[in-house]
Scaffold this motif. Structure first.
Motif, PDB file in Angstrom:
ATOM      1  N   LEU B  36      49.706  29.365  33.306  1.00  0.00           N
ATOM      2  CA  LEU B  36      49.974  29.616  34.771  1.00  0.00           C
ATOM      3  C   LEU B  36      49.757  31.092  34.913  1.00  0.00           C
ATOM      4  O   LEU B  36      50.327  31.898  34.695  1.00  0.00           O
ATOM      5  CB  LEU B  36      51.333  29.101  35.046  1.00  0.00           C
ATOM      6  N   ILE B  37      48.542  31.352  35.668  1.00  0.00           N
ATOM      7  CA  ILE B  37      48.126  32.590  36.118  1.00  0.00           C
ATOM      8  C   ILE B  37      48.143  32.908  37.652  1.00  0.00           C
ATOM      9  O   ILE B  37      48.136  31.779  38.493  1.00  0.00           O
ATOM     10  CB  ILE B  37      46.819  33.210  35.474  1.00  0.00           C
ATOM     11  N   ASP B 173      58.228  32.207  30.452  1.00  0.00           N
ATOM     12  CA  ASP B 173      57.982  32.950  31.666  1.00  0.00           C
ATOM     13  C   ASP B 173      57.756  34.234  31.577  1.00  0.00           C
ATOM     14  O   ASP B 173      58.719  35.223  31.094  1.00  0.00           O
ATOM     15  CB  ASP B 173      59.430  32.844  32.402  1.00  0.00           C
ATOM     16  N   GLU B 174      56.597  34.697  31.308  1.00  0.00           N
ATOM     17  CA  GLU B 174      55.784  36.087  30.708  1.00  0.00           C
ATOM     18  C   GLU B 174      56.710  36.754  29.592  1.00  0.00           C
ATOM     19  O   GLU B 174      57.392  37.649  29.820  1.00  0.00           O
ATOM     20  CB  GLU B 174      56.096  37.182  32.137  1.00  0.00           C
ATOM     21  N   PRO B 175      56.600  35.906  28.598  1.00  0.00           N
ATOM     22  CA  PRO B 175      57.440  36.310  27.450  1.00  0.00           C
ATOM     23  C   PRO B 175      57.269  37.313  26.754  1.00  0.00           C
ATOM     24  O   PRO B 175      58.178  38.106  26.148  1.00  0.00           O
ATOM     25  CB  PRO B 175      57.121  35.147  26.458  1.00  0.00           C
ATOM     26  N   ALA B 176      55.823  38.157  27.021  1.00  0.00           N
ATOM     27  CA  ALA B 176      55.689  39.494  26.291  1.00  0.00           C
ATOM     28  C   ALA B 176      55.429  40.468  27.389  1.00  0.00           C
ATOM     29  O   ALA B 176      54.953  41.469  26.995  1.00  0.00           O
ATOM     30  CB  ALA B 176      54.485  39.186  25.787  1.00  0.00           C
ATOM     31  N   VAL B 201      54.064  25.755  28.001  1.00  0.00           N
ATOM     32  CA  VAL B 201      53.818  25.947  29.379  1.00  0.00           C
ATOM     33  C   VAL B 201      53.981  27.766  29.175  1.00  0.00           C
ATOM     34  O   VAL B 201      55.065  28.002  29.443  1.00  0.00           O
ATOM     35  CB  VAL B 201      54.213  25.293  30.517  1.00  0.00           C
ATOM     36  N   ILE B 202      52.959  28.486  29.652  1.00  0.00           N
ATOM     37  CA  ILE B 202      53.308  29.837  29.561  1.00  0.00           C
ATOM     38  C   ILE B 202      52.901  30.684  30.938  1.00  0.00           C
ATOM     39  O   ILE B 202      51.692  30.213  31.419  1.00  0.00           O
ATOM     40  CB  ILE B 202      52.486  30.675  28.353  1.00  0.00           C
ATOM     41  N   VAL B 203      53.790  31.413  31.571  1.00  0.00           N
ATOM     42  CA  VAL B 203      53.221  32.223  32.855  1.00  0.00           C
ATOM     43  C   VAL B 203      52.901  33.377  32.292  1.00  0.00           C
ATOM     44  O   VAL B 203      53.488  34.036  31.650  1.00  0.00           O
ATOM     45  CB  VAL B 203      54.536  32.118  33.729  1.00  0.00           C
ATOM     46  N   THR B 204      51.950  33.842  32.837  1.00  0.00           N
ATOM     47  CA  THR B 204      51.726  35.186  32.546  1.00  0.00           C
ATOM     48  C   THR B 204      50.626  35.879  33.686  1.00  0.00           C
ATOM     49  O   THR B 204      50.054  35.166  34.277  1.00  0.00           O
ATOM     50  CB  THR B 204      50.552  35.382  30.836  1.00  0.00           C
ATOM     51  N   HIS B 205      50.724  37.164  33.645  1.00  0.00           N
ATOM     52  CA  HIS B 205      49.827  37.780  34.723  1.00  0.00           C
ATOM     53  C   HIS B 205      48.994  38.754  33.749  1.00  0.00           C
ATOM     54  O   HIS B 205      47.841  39.427  34.501  1.00  0.00           O
ATOM     55  CB  HIS B 205      50.523  38.623  35.714  1.00  0.00           C
ATOM     56  N   ASN B 206      48.816  38.400  32.515  1.00  0.00           N
ATOM     57  CA  ASN B 206      47.794  39.034  31.640  1.00  0.00           C
ATOM     58  C   ASN B 206      46.912  37.950  31.374  1.00  0.00           C
ATOM     59  O   ASN B 206      46.987  37.190  30.561  1.00  0.00           O
ATOM     60  CB  ASN B 206      48.495  39.744  30.469  1.00  0.00           C
ATOM     61  N   MET B 207      45.674  38.339  31.753  1.00  0.00           N
ATOM     62  CA  MET B 207      44.589  37.285  31.969  1.00  0.00           C
ATOM     63  C   MET B 207      44.165  37.257  30.379  1.00  0.00           C
ATOM     64  O   MET B 207      43.574  36.061  30.006  1.00  0.00           O
ATOM     65  CB  MET B 207      43.619  37.593  32.809  1.00  0.00           C
ATOM     66  N   ASP B 245      37.424  35.948  41.881  1.00  0.00           N
ATOM     67  CA  ASP B 245      37.848  37.353  42.331  1.00  0.00           C
ATOM     68  C   ASP B 245      39.065  37.825  41.452  1.00  0.00           C
ATOM     69  O   ASP B 245      39.010  38.750  41.100  1.00  0.00           O
ATOM     70  CB  ASP B 245      38.260  37.266  43.691  1.00  0.00           C
ATOM     71  N   TYR B 246      39.940  36.921  41.211  1.00  0.00           N
ATOM     72  CA  TYR B 246      41.166  37.260  40.634  1.00  0.00           C
ATOM     73  C   TYR B 246      40.878  37.505  38.912  1.00  0.00           C
ATOM     74  O   TYR B 246      41.461  38.444  38.531  1.00  0.00           O
ATOM     75  CB  TYR B 246      42.185  36.124  40.614  1.00  0.00           C
ATOM     76  N   ILE B 247      40.154  36.618  38.467  1.00  0.00           N
ATOM     77  CA  ILE B 247      39.932  36.930  37.115  1.00  0.00           C
ATOM     78  C   ILE B 247      39.027  37.864  36.755  1.00  0.00           C
ATOM     79  O   ILE B 247      38.837  38.706  35.891  1.00  0.00           O
ATOM     80  CB  ILE B 247      39.477  35.613  36.207  1.00  0.00           C
ATOM     81  N   SER B 248      38.118  38.521  37.880  1.00  0.00           N
ATOM     82  CA  SER B 248      37.335  39.446  37.627  1.00  0.00           C
ATOM     83  C   SER B 248      38.191  40.562  38.117  1.00  0.00           C
ATOM     84  O   SER B 248      37.528  41.626  38.176  1.00  0.00           O
ATOM     85  CB  SER B 248      35.925  39.278  38.243  1.00  0.00           C
ATOM     86  N   GLY B 249      39.108  40.696  38.462  1.00  0.00           N
ATOM     87  CA  GLY B 249      40.203  41.766  38.605  1.00  0.00           C
ATOM     88  C   GLY B 249      39.774  42.396  40.213  1.00  0.00           C
ATOM     89  O   GLY B 249      39.937  43.751  40.436  1.00  0.00           O
ATOM     90  N   ARG B 250      39.290  41.768  41.134  1.00  0.00           N
ATOM     91  CA  ARG B 250      38.936  42.054  42.460  1.00  0.00           C
ATOM     92  C   ARG B 250      40.327  42.243  43.343  1.00  0.00           C
ATOM     93  O   ARG B 250      40.362  42.969  44.140  1.00  0.00           O
ATOM     94  CB  ARG B 250      37.838  41.188  43.135  1.00  0.00           C
ATOM     95  N   PHE B 251      41.206  41.367  42.887  1.00  0.00           N
ATOM     96  CA  PHE B 251      42.520  41.538  43.614  1.00  0.00           C
ATOM     97  C   PHE B 251      43.838  41.201  42.688  1.00  0.00           C
ATOM     98  O   PHE B 251      43.474  40.499  41.586  1.00  0.00           O
ATOM     99  CB  PHE B 251      42.607  40.834  44.947  1.00  0.00           C
ATOM    100  N   GLY B 252      44.929  41.379  43.275  1.00  0.00           N
ATOM    101  CA  GLY B 252      46.069  40.922  42.294  1.00  0.00           C
ATOM    102  C   GLY B 252      46.571  41.861  41.309  1.00  0.00           C
ATOM    103  O   GLY B 252      46.960  43.106  41.529  1.00  0.00           O
TER     104      GLY B 252
END
Lengths: 352, 252, 297
Positions: B36-37, B173-176, B201-207, B245-252
């Motif tokens: 989940l990103i 939940d963002e384990p790393a 199921v892993i939550v991460t904000h590291n794409m 936009d998100y995965i190309s780093g344009r926001f977030g």
């Protein structure tokens, strides 16, 4: 790798089903048991109410009986009866005994042990009030100023010394403070002021302030530190000095909390027994001279309860005094709890 | 066709009156890693915590819709949350070992399930630690405090602790997020191993992490599920502009 | 400018107030030590009072205080811990029940100690004790009079809030992550409390117990007429016996004794013993509590 089979344990059972709530007795029981025990705190307060008032109640019933019964004159004759135990039913005895307790309650004389006992509470109230005022005049300024110093001017390492020191003062038994007042303060003050009666409301009041200072100090300190940092930063940012910030911003914002602190300190002094017993002289006088002895409500209970006869008039009057003390401190607590606490919270919330 | 282990259907969650999740429908396939990103505050962690009803602990939360685990709605009235959580383990953002020994941490789950026999516990402890690829590092100090381990080791210990209860699903939940790169890669390797047996199921904000570890990726934005697909498709050819936009780093 | 000067004066007053408090604390300690130290000896601690309490030691008062606080602890600590668990773990902040309990605990904390004495007399002795005598003892007076049991229970009630407040504070410092970890492993709420919360609050429970003991050992008003005795030639042997206590001994010796001056050394030494006892207990509690608070950060 170990094999997953062969473990054959309960947790290895991956068929744990979550459909259908499972009854777990230990959880069910624990919750109810804990709740019941917690409820006992309420029950204790109620029991204190009931049993202190219950023992005080005969004061008024005796009076009613007596009015129906006879006149005051019999008193001389039956004065001796005062000391015989009336455990079974104090009411039946009082019809002839005629100590008319509640009609003397508002008199000016406290003389419970005599042929003509009088239970005038006025001097006791007066004495309590006098001592309380004296104690508060010492305790409130000292404690509040010390709290201001600690929370606003003191360097952190000094704060680390002051706060535990005052906690330790809070831990001094009141009998020790009373002893200190009796042995040391009374002599020192007598040397300074040159008054006649060594033990008096001034000595007692000062000693009691030592018991109240930690109470007032701690709550005031909490109230001062609870003032939002943003207030302080805003004030400092506008170019105000630390001192100006302390007195013009922080202090006004903490006023409700300081009030609550003083109220609780008042309750502490009002009910203090051992210091009153040991340092106020215990004479039921009504002089406004601070260097005269007084007898406080709580000291009266402490001094006389051990010698009264279970269930007689004097016993009931002492419980009546206890009831009044209880009502008073209960009310003070309720005021500080509901009124001032809400005020503090509302004040901060509306401005955040 | 994948076997669907968890299915959220029209799931909405409110804190008081504020919606935090809006009408989410998402399927989670069995024995796969689903990531989940989304930017922070998008609801991905909140969604994760609805799957083992961890949000129950917070007052003032209201949930609409349903979450089916093996076809049973876990928000039905007579669900046993305790057993549900045995089936669905959870790894938290900040590793949270108990202030007990390594051994007692792992044995916590089995013990609350009534296992007291030492030989049996020993076996479970070793098995779980091996599965979490940390056995070799801690086998000599099983009775030392778990708090003496490094951050990365603590997190793998927490994974081992969860495995000891023998769950079927593991929520991470963002384990790393709090770990250094080496520890992170160990966790990622571990995830790869674990998906043989567990649904993850892993939550991460590291794409990159999502791309490396997951089979499926779901993109959340402001409480909504924008897009979900196979991970390689999300990262190479997203169908929504927001995702791109998100995965190309344009926001977030 | 004028205003500024006024502020400077007030600021210095704040510092003076602190110094005054510290000065008083040190004075009490110094004078008690000076007056009590010369008479403090091993013999003083293990001897019975002699010659009408004008000589000898304070052994029965020490034992009495210890026994009383022991019984008090047995009664107050479990009660206090469980109530704290309720307040911290089960109570919903806004429930009327929880608020009422909080108010009740606060009330117990501020009710004057002499009222507890009255309650002990009216409830434990007058009601429970006398009825026990009627039912079990055929009306013979045994429980319906002051005793170490009733004094201890009275004191337990007084120290209950001390325990509750300390333990609740300690429970609240346990991070929510620990509870989540336990619950996520499928532990029930009670299992979480028993295996995670309570073990993590042991320091707090210890702190509360020490504070309660210190408070109970020093209080005199509640035991004035519920069990403390002026002089006993023997130690208490049963729960229905009376007992001697350090605080009560100080009070009696300094106010009721026929020759106060002659026993002055005994009074100072007894005060020193009580002060050292409560002071060191409090110091331990203060240190423990600072440690808990530090850990919480």
């Amino acid at each position: 790798m170990l094999s997953r089979k062969g473990r054959g344990d309960k947790s290895g059972d991956s068929q744990v089903s979550f459909a259908g709530e499972k009854f777990r007795f230990s959880d069910w029981f624990a919750e109810r048991f804990i709740k019941t025990v917690a409820f006992m705190s309420i029950a204790f307060v109620a029991l204190i109410f009931i049993f202190v008032f219950r023992e005080a109640f005969p004061v008024f019933r005796m009076d009613v009986k007596q009015k129906i019964g006879s006149v005051d004159l019999v008193q001389e004759k039956y004065g001796e009866e005062e000391v015989t135990p009336a455990t079974a039913n104090p009411v039946s005895g009082s019809a002839i005994k005629v100590s008319k307790p509640s009609s003397t309650l508002l008199s000016n004389i406290w003389m419970p042990v005599s042929d003509n006992p009088r239970y005038g509470l006025i001097p006791l109230f007066f004495g309590t009030l006098k001592v309380t005022i004296i104690a508060l005049l010492f305790a409130a300024p000292i404690a509040i100023l010390a709290a201001i110093y600690t929370s606003m001017f003191a360097k952190p390492w000094i704060r680390e010394i002051i706060k535990p020191a005052i906690e330790l003062l809070a831990g001094f038994p009141s009998v020790v403070i009373g002893f200190f007042a009796l042995m040391v303060l009374a002599t020192v003050f007598q040397d300074i002021f040159g008054y006649a009666s060594r033990l008096n409301s001034f000595v007692g009041g000062f000693a009691m302030s030592l018991a109240a200072i930690p109470v007032i100090y701690t709550i005031t300190e909490d109230a001062l530190t609870a003032v939002p940092k943003t207030y302080i930063e805003a004030s400092l940012g506008l170019g105000a000095s630390r001192r100006q910030t302390a007195f013009n911003v922080v202090l006004p914002a903490a006023v409700p909390g300081i009030f609550a602190a003083v109220i609780l300190g008042l309750g502490r002094i009002f009910g203090e027994t051992m210091i009153a017993l040991m340092a106020t002289g215990n004479a039921a006088l009504t002089s406004i001279n601070p260097f005269e002895s007084v007898r406080t409500l709580s000291a009266t209970i402490g001094a006389e309860m051990a010698e009264v006869v279970f269930g007689d008039t004097h016993y009931s009057v002492l419980f009546l005094i206890g009831s009044l003390l209880f009502i008073f401190t209960f009310a003070l607590n309720a005021i500080s709890e509901f009124y001032f606490k809400n005020l503090v919270i509302r004040k901060y919330q509306s401005k955040k | 066709m994948e076997n669907l282990k968890v299915r959220a259907k029209n799931l909405s969650l409110f804190y008081g009156d504020n919606p935090a999740l809006k009408n989410i429908s998402l399927d989670i396939p069995e024995k796969r890693v689903s990531a989940l990103i989304g930017p922070s505050g998008c609801g991905k962690s909140t969604f994760l915590r609805t799957l083992n009803r961890m949000n129950d602990l917070i007052d003032n939360v209201r949930i609409e819709g349903e979450v089916l685990v093996d076809g049973i709605n876990i928000y039905d009235r007579n669900i046993d949350v305790v057993n549900l959580r045995k089936k669905i383990g959870m790894i938290f953002q900040k590793s949270n070992p108990f202030a007990k020994s390594v051994y007692d941490n792992i044995a916590f789950g089995p013990r609350i399930n009534g296992i007291t026999k030492k030989s049996q516990l020993d076996e479970i402890v070793e098995y779980s630690l091996r599965q979490a690829a940390i056995w070799d590092e801690v086998k000599g100090r099983l009775h030392n405090s778990a708090l003496s381990l490094s951050g990365g080791q603590q997190q793998r210990l927490c994974i081992a602790r969860t495995l000891a209860v023998n769950p079927e699903i593991i929520l991470m939940d963002e384990p790393a997020s709090a770990l250094d790169p080496i520890s992170t890669s160990k966790i990622e390797e571990l995830i790869h191993e674990l998906k043989q047996k567990y649904t993850i199921v892993i939550v991460t904000h590291n794409m990159q992490q999502a791309a490396r570890t997951s089979d499926y990726t779901a993109f959340f934005y402001i409480g909504e599920l924008v897009e979900v697909n196979r991970t390689e498709i999300i990262f190479s050819n997203p169908s929504k502009k927001q995702t791109e936009d998100y995965i190309s780093g344009r926001f977030g | 400018m004028n205003r500024n000067r006024k502020d400077i004066i007030i600021e210095s007053l704040t510092g003076i107030s602190v110094l005054l408090i510290i000065f008083i604390i040190i004075s009490i300690l110094a004078i008690t030590i000076k007056g009590g130290w010369p008479n403090l000896s091993w013999k003083f601690l293990i001897e019975f009072p002699k010659d009408g309490m004008t000589k000898g030691g304070i052994f029965p008062a020490i034992v009495g205080t210890a026994l009383m606080t022991l019984i008090m602890t047995i009664a107050a600590v479990p009660f206090g811990v469980i109530t704290a668990v309720y307040l911290a773990e089960y109570a919903k902040e806004n429930s009327v029940f929880a608020k009422t309990i909080r108010f009740a605990v606060k009330t117990l904390a501020v009710v004057p100690s002499i009222i507890f004495g009255l309650f002990g007399l009216g409830f434990f002795i007058g009601f429970i004790g006398q009825n026990m005598d009627k039912i079990f003892n055929g009306g013979v007076l045994k429980w319906g009079q002051p005793s170490i049991l009733w004094a201890s229970l009275t004191m337990a009630l007084l120290t209950l809030p001390v325990v509750i407040v300390s333990v609740e504070e300690a429970i609240r410092t346990i991070p929510v992550e620990m509870r989540e970890a336990s619950l996520a492993l499928g532990a029930t709420k009670w299992q979480t409390i028993r295996r995670v919360v309570l073990p993590g609050s042991l320091t707090g429970i210890l702190t509360g117990t020490i504070l309660a003991i210190s408070r109970g050992a020093g209080e005199v008003a509640p035991i004035l007429f519920t069990g403390a005795a002026y002089y006993l030639s023997d130690l208490p042997h049963s729960l229905s016996d009376q007992f001697m206590s350090l605080g009560y001994h100080i009070y009696i010796m300094s106010t009721q004794s026929s020759n106060v001056d002659a026993t002055l050394p005994i009074q100072f030494a007894t005060t020193l013993v009580l002060l050292l006892l409560t002071f060191s207990l409090n110091a331990i509690a203060v240190i423990l509590r600072y440690r808990i608070r530090k850990k919480a950060k």
